[in-house]
Scaffold this motif. Structure first.
Motif, PDB file in Angstrom:
ATOM      1  N   LYS A   1       0.832  -1.207   0.000  1.00  0.00           N
ATOM      2  CA  LYS A   1       0.000   0.000   0.000  1.00  0.00           C
ATOM      3  C   LYS A   1       0.860   1.248   0.000  1.00  0.00           C
ATOM      4  N   TYR A   2       0.361   2.282  -0.739  1.00  0.00           N
ATOM      5  CA  TYR A   2       1.043   3.560  -0.805  1.00  0.00           C
ATOM      6  C   TYR A   2       0.007   4.673  -0.663  1.00  0.00           C
ATOM      7  N   LYS A   3       0.252   5.546   0.307  1.00  0.00           N
ATOM      8  CA  LYS A   3      -0.648   6.669   0.528  1.00  0.00           C
ATOM      9  C   LYS A   3      -0.585   7.622  -0.653  1.00  0.00           C
ATOM     10  N   LEU A   4      -1.736   8.202  -1.026  1.00  0.00           N
ATOM     11  CA  LEU A   4      -1.786   9.045  -2.219  1.00  0.00           C
ATOM     12  C   LEU A   4      -1.883  10.533  -1.916  1.00  0.00           C
TER      13      LEU A   4
ATOM     14  N   GLU B   1      -1.107   6.520 -24.447  1.00  0.00           N
ATOM     15  CA  GLU B   1      -1.892   5.917 -25.537  1.00  0.00           C
ATOM     16  C   GLU B   1      -1.403   4.513 -25.869  1.00  0.00           C
ATOM     17  N   GLU B   2      -0.165   4.195 -25.447  1.00  0.00           N
ATOM     18  CA  GLU B   2       0.373   2.850 -25.654  1.00  0.00           C
ATOM     19  C   GLU B   2       0.198   1.983 -24.415  1.00  0.00           C
ATOM     20  N   GLY B   3      -0.565   2.488 -23.428  1.00  0.00           N
ATOM     21  CA  GLY B   3      -0.803   1.730 -22.202  1.00  0.00           C
ATOM     22  C   GLY B   3       0.346   1.788 -21.225  1.00  0.00           C
ATOM     23  N   LYS B   4       1.162   2.878 -21.297  1.00  0.00           N
ATOM     24  CA  LYS B   4       2.325   3.016 -20.419  1.00  0.00           C
ATOM     25  C   LYS B   4       2.260   4.338 -19.655  1.00  0.00           C
ATOM     26  N   ALA B   5       2.692   4.307 -18.404  1.00  0.00           N
ATOM     27  CA  ALA B   5       2.773   5.525 -17.592  1.00  0.00           C
ATOM     28  C   ALA B   5       3.624   5.229 -16.361  1.00  0.00           C
ATOM     29  N   THR B   6       4.083   6.284 -15.697  1.00  0.00           N
ATOM     30  CA  THR B   6       4.855   6.149 -14.453  1.00  0.00           C
ATOM     31  C   THR B   6       4.309   7.126 -13.422  1.00  0.00           C
ATOM     32  N   VAL B   7       4.143   6.631 -12.195  1.00  0.00           N
ATOM     33  CA  VAL B   7       3.693   7.471 -11.074  1.00  0.00           C
ATOM     34  C   VAL B   7       4.858   7.560 -10.091  1.00  0.00           C
ATOM     35  N   ARG B   8       5.337   8.783  -9.859  1.00  0.00           N
ATOM     36  CA  ARG B   8       6.465   8.992  -8.937  1.00  0.00           C
ATOM     37  C   ARG B   8       5.928   9.322  -7.540  1.00  0.00           C
ATOM     38  N   ILE B   9       6.199   8.446  -6.593  1.00  0.00           N
ATOM     39  CA  ILE B   9       5.752   8.609  -5.203  1.00  0.00           C
ATOM     40  C   ILE B   9       6.852   9.303  -4.392  1.00  0.00           C
ATOM     41  N   LYS B  10       6.435  10.237  -3.513  1.00  0.00           N
ATOM     42  CA  LYS B  10       7.410  10.962  -2.672  1.00  0.00           C
ATOM     43  C   LYS B  10       7.958  10.060  -1.571  1.00  0.00           C
ATOM     44  N   GLU B  11       7.041   9.432  -0.820  1.00  0.00           N
ATOM     45  CA  GLU B  11       7.444   8.626   0.330  1.00  0.00           C
ATOM     46  C   GLU B  11       6.693   7.293   0.313  1.00  0.00           C
ATOM     47  N   PRO B  12       7.353   6.173   0.171  1.00  0.00           N
ATOM     48  CA  PRO B  12       8.795   6.027  -0.049  1.00  0.00           C
ATOM     49  C   PRO B  12       9.209   6.527  -1.434  1.00  0.00           C
ATOM     50  N   ALA B  13      10.502   6.694  -1.654  1.00  0.00           N
ATOM     51  CA  ALA B  13      11.017   7.260  -2.911  1.00  0.00           C
ATOM     52  C   ALA B  13      11.037   6.187  -3.991  1.00  0.00           C
ATOM     53  N   ILE B  14       9.879   5.988  -4.593  1.00  0.00           N
ATOM     54  CA  ILE B  14       9.762   4.945  -5.625  1.00  0.00           C
ATOM     55  C   ILE B  14       9.065   5.500  -6.858  1.00  0.00           C
ATOM     56  N   ASP B  15       9.324   4.843  -7.980  1.00  0.00           N
ATOM     57  CA  ASP B  15       8.590   5.084  -9.223  1.00  0.00           C
ATOM     58  C   ASP B  15       7.787   3.833  -9.532  1.00  0.00           C
ATOM     59  N   ILE B  16       6.486   3.998  -9.747  1.00  0.00           N
ATOM     60  CA  ILE B  16       5.623   2.871 -10.111  1.00  0.00           C
ATOM     61  C   ILE B  16       5.428   2.920 -11.627  1.00  0.00           C
ATOM     62  N   CYS B  17       6.100   2.008 -12.332  1.00  0.00           N
ATOM     63  CA  CYS B  17       6.080   1.987 -13.804  1.00  0.00           C
ATOM     64  C   CYS B  17       4.999   1.024 -14.287  1.00  0.00           C
ATOM     65  N   LEU B  18       4.056   1.537 -15.033  1.00  0.00           N
ATOM     66  CA  LEU B  18       2.920   0.757 -15.519  1.00  0.00           C
ATOM     67  C   LEU B  18       3.074   0.527 -17.018  1.00  0.00           C
ATOM     68  N   SER B  19       2.761  -0.666 -17.469  1.00  0.00           N
ATOM     69  CA  SER B  19       2.814  -0.980 -18.896  1.00  0.00           C
ATOM     70  C   SER B  19       1.800  -2.072 -19.229  1.00  0.00           C
ATOM     71  N   LYS B  20       1.562  -2.261 -20.534  1.00  0.00           N
ATOM     72  CA  LYS B  20       0.631  -3.281 -21.041  1.00  0.00           C
ATOM     73  C   LYS B  20      -0.756  -3.130 -20.418  1.00  0.00           C
ATOM     74  N   ALA B  21      -1.177  -1.886 -20.286  1.00  0.00           N
ATOM     75  CA  ALA B  21      -2.516  -1.600 -19.752  1.00  0.00           C
ATOM     76  C   ALA B  21      -3.428  -1.153 -20.887  1.00  0.00           C
ATOM     77  N   ASP B  22      -4.721  -1.327 -20.699  1.00  0.00           N
ATOM     78  CA  ASP B  22      -5.681  -0.761 -21.636  1.00  0.00           C
ATOM     79  C   ASP B  22      -5.603   0.761 -21.515  1.00  0.00           C
ATOM     80  N   ALA B  23      -5.442   1.454 -22.640  1.00  0.00           N
ATOM     81  CA  ALA B  23      -5.191   2.896 -22.617  1.00  0.00           C
ATOM     82  C   ALA B  23      -6.303   3.669 -21.916  1.00  0.00           C
ATOM     83  N   ASN B  24      -7.557   3.335 -22.204  1.00  0.00           N
ATOM     84  CA  ASN B  24      -8.678   4.060 -21.598  1.00  0.00           C
ATOM     85  C   ASN B  24      -8.764   3.795 -20.099  1.00  0.00           C
TER      86      ASN B  24
END
Length: 421
Positions: free
Chosen positions: A59-62, A75-98
């Protein structure tokens, strides 16, 4: 709000300790929902990531905890969410674009601390094993009772077979499967194909054997199928003809047209330069187009068509004297290979030029010509030929066009000389 995709959690602190991340994503289910913080005894909005190895999830607080969204390739089903604490990047891929866009919007609202009543929150519970399995590549359905009515097809499918399900039309849910390479809808009751099949940008094999198709639309011939389609099976349908634009499907290697009601093949069939296997047995073909000579096949089957031995003296004349200026100009455009298109010429002239004929002399004729038929041994265009009839023949009549009376007369003289010998 839930999202199924591949996830890689990158710890931004590891490089400072001389360590590297794995660099490999895992199939996961991401959820956004409320969770009670046992330390503060307050309910906050969290993102939970559940994988096959950790179905309970991390779990990560938002709220006020997202530093940045990277959405260049959403549009290719890829994105990255950068979290402050902890210092992580959540890299998403192969997702439905919508679905990805909706999920990121919910995460953005949660980060801003929006009223939770306006957020599409999910229950943060452990996921089922099947929800985090590897993406399904192949699905076969051969019974109506197994056909999914309430659930969608797995987005990751590359091969889909739906046969013996009595489908009367193509399910629009199939047309959202952007990774689909093979679609087999044989043995159904489909009467018409939607033009949106042409939006399947990876489709290489389309099997429509034993349906009730009466046409194959021009729109499909001009779609992205021009660049991808290699195998097309239209056998055992009700087709009477194919559009002239069919020759735009230039990647075709294998074409099956058996057991239809075809009265002619596409006029420019010779443009299918990659075609190696052609079967059009048991149709109503009386004559092959002149462009048929340009094919280079490995296997050809035209058995069971009503071919009749041609007589070069039987001809039809479509000539005027003198030729019209339009005909002379059209012949010049073809002979000199002048580029043309709807931006240069009216649409009806473009259509006329698309069906120009080649004379024996090497010149072109468009709307004015003499037409007859000659016999051609099919071994001239194919290495292996299935016998045309029960008598063991391998010859079939092919259209022959002439741009003038003098060309036709010379052709007849040559025929008489060969006959005299």
């Amino acid at each position: 709000m839930k999202l199924q995709c591949d996830v890689e959690v990158v710890n931004r602190m590891l490089p400072s300790f001389g360590m590297k991340n794995r660099g490999k994503g895992a199939r996961a289910v991401l959820s956004i929902g409320k969770h009670l913080d046992k330390t503060t005894q307050r309910t906050s909005v969290y993102m939970i990531i559940c994988t096959a190895k950790d179905r309970t999830g991390s779990k990560y607080k938002l709220k006020d905890n997202i530093e940045k969204f990277f959405t260049w390739f959403v549009e290719e089903g890829k994105a990255t969410v950068r979290i402050k604490e902890p210092a992580i990047d959540i890299c998403l891929s192969k997702a439905d674009a919508n679905s990805l866009k909706s999920f990121l919007s919910a995460a953005r609202l949660a980060d801003r601390g929006s009223d939770t009543s306006s957020l599409p929150l999910a229950t943060l519970t452990p996921v089922r094993a099947r929800d985090v399995e590897k993406p399904k590549k192949k699905l076969t359905i051969v019974s109506k009772k197994d056909y999914p009515l309430a659930s969608s097809f797995p987005y990751s499918l590359e091969q889909l077979q739906v046969s013996y399900c009595k489908l009367s039309r193509v399910d629009m849910r199939m047309l959202s499967l952007k990774a689909l390479r093979k679609l087999d809808l044989s043995n159904n009751h489909i009467k018409k194909l939607p033009a949106t099949i042409g939006d399947l940008g990876c489709l290489a094999e389309l099997i429509l054997h034993n349906n009730q198709l009466e046409s194959f639309s021009e729109a499909l011939c001009l779609s992205t199928l021009q660049r991808t389609l290699q195998h097309l099976d239209l056998s055992q349908n009700r087709l009477k003809g194919l559009p002239s634009q069919f020759s735009q499907l230039r990647e075709l290697v294998n074409l099956k047209l058996d057991d239809n009601k075809l009265q002619w093949l596409p006029f420019r069939v010779g443009r299918l330069s990659k075609l190696r296997f052609l079967s059009a047995a048991h149709n109503q073909l009386a004559l092959l187009p002149g462009d048929f000579r340009r094919l280079s096949l490995e296997n050809l089957d035209l058995f069971g068509n009503p071919f009749t031995p041609p007589n070069p003296l039987d001809h039809s004349i479509h000539l005027t004297f003198p030729l019209s200026l339009q005909e002379l100009a059209s012949r010049a455009v073809v002979n000199l290979r002048v580029p043309y298109g709807p931006q240069h010429l009216p649409a009806h002239l473009c259509r006329d030029l698309e069906v120009s004929k080649a004379c024996d002399c090497g010149g072109a004729c468009v709307s004015f010509f003499i037409q007859t038929a000659v016999s051609m041994n099919l071994h001239q265009v194919s290495h292996t030929v299935v016998l045309v009839d029960d008598m063991g023949g391998t010859e079939a009549p092919v259209q022959q066009h002439f741009c003038s009376l003098s060309c036709y007369s010379q052709f007849l003289d040559n025929c008489l000389q060969r006959g005299g010998r």
